[in-house]
Design a protein around this motif. Sequence first.
Motif, PDB file in Angstrom:
ATOM      1  N   GLY A  15       0.789  -1.223   0.000  1.00  0.00           N
ATOM      2  CA  GLY A  15       0.000   0.000   0.000  1.00  0.00           C
ATOM      3  C   GLY A  15       0.822   1.273   0.000  1.00  0.00           C
ATOM      4  O   GLY A  15       0.286   2.352   0.255  1.00  0.00           O
ATOM      5  N   PHE A  16       2.122   1.170  -0.273  1.00  0.00           N
ATOM      6  CA  PHE A  16       3.016   2.325  -0.227  1.00  0.00           C
ATOM      7  C   PHE A  16       3.540   2.606  -1.632  1.00  0.00           C
ATOM      8  O   PHE A  16       4.329   1.848  -2.177  1.00  0.00           O
ATOM      9  N   ASP A  17       3.096   3.713  -2.207  1.00  0.00           N
ATOM     10  CA  ASP A  17       3.598   4.158  -3.509  1.00  0.00           C
ATOM     11  C   ASP A  17       4.917   4.894  -3.261  1.00  0.00           C
ATOM     12  O   ASP A  17       4.959   6.117  -3.124  1.00  0.00           O
ATOM     13  N   ARG A  18       5.989   4.133  -3.180  1.00  0.00           N
ATOM     14  CA  ARG A  18       7.284   4.680  -2.818  1.00  0.00           C
ATOM     15  C   ARG A  18       7.806   5.667  -3.869  1.00  0.00           C
ATOM     16  O   ARG A  18       8.280   6.742  -3.531  1.00  0.00           O
ATOM     17  N   ARG A  19       7.728   5.304  -5.124  1.00  0.00           N
ATOM     18  CA  ARG A  19       8.210   6.196  -6.182  1.00  0.00           C
ATOM     19  C   ARG A  19       7.419   7.510  -6.187  1.00  0.00           C
ATOM     20  O   ARG A  19       7.990   8.594  -6.266  1.00  0.00           O
ATOM     21  N   GLY A  20       6.099   7.403  -6.069  1.00  0.00           N
ATOM     22  CA  GLY A  20       5.267   8.602  -6.016  1.00  0.00           C
ATOM     23  C   GLY A  20       5.622   9.481  -4.832  1.00  0.00           C
ATOM     24  O   GLY A  20       5.682  10.714  -4.945  1.00  0.00           O
ATOM     25  N   PHE A  21       5.871   8.838  -3.681  1.00  0.00           N
ATOM     26  CA  PHE A  21       6.271   9.582  -2.488  1.00  0.00           C
ATOM     27  C   PHE A  21       7.562  10.356  -2.737  1.00  0.00           C
ATOM     28  O   PHE A  21       7.642  11.555  -2.468  1.00  0.00           O
ATOM     29  N   GLN A  90      -0.657  10.694   2.191  1.00  0.00           N
ATOM     30  CA  GLN A  90      -1.175  10.602   0.828  1.00  0.00           C
ATOM     31  C   GLN A  90      -0.726   9.329   0.113  1.00  0.00           C
ATOM     32  O   GLN A  90      -1.483   8.754  -0.660  1.00  0.00           O
ATOM     33  N   TYR A  91       0.515   8.891   0.345  1.00  0.00           N
ATOM     34  CA  TYR A  91       1.103   7.817  -0.453  1.00  0.00           C
ATOM     35  C   TYR A  91       1.151   6.459   0.238  1.00  0.00           C
ATOM     36  O   TYR A  91       1.553   5.484  -0.382  1.00  0.00           O
ATOM     37  N   VAL A  92       0.744   6.395   1.502  1.00  0.00           N
ATOM     38  CA  VAL A  92       0.689   5.114   2.214  1.00  0.00           C
ATOM     39  C   VAL A  92      -0.768   4.818   2.534  1.00  0.00           C
ATOM     40  O   VAL A  92      -1.429   5.579   3.238  1.00  0.00           O
TER      41      VAL A  92
END
Length: 119
Positions: A15-21, A90-92
């Motif tokens: 559930g973590f959009d790491r690249r987006g973060f 927002q990203y997690v």
Amino acid sequence: MPQITVDYSEQLADGFDRRGFALALHPLLADVAGAAPEACKTRFVRTEECVVGDGAGSDGIVHVMIGLLAGRSAETKARVTEGALELVRQYVKPADGLRLHASAEIRDLDASYRKSAEA
């Protein structure tokens, strides 16, 4: 510079959009702390196991550590860490029933800090 390390619990990985973060954090550092976006480097470290409190709950942890050259005011540092926490929210997207514990800090890089980038 900046050197960014994001530690996160394994159970948050899906559930973590790491690249987006990272791509959202870098411009924040440019806007608030005067960092060059192309100089921002973010690495993510997945933690296999974490325990919060008595260990009875379902908890996930994200900790953002940002290393900057010395000289930023306490107010600037606080604005960056608040912004980083907003980006975590927002990203997690934790799985149902998982409680997210998020934190962020800035540390001043030591005067010995040097970098090299080669092709």
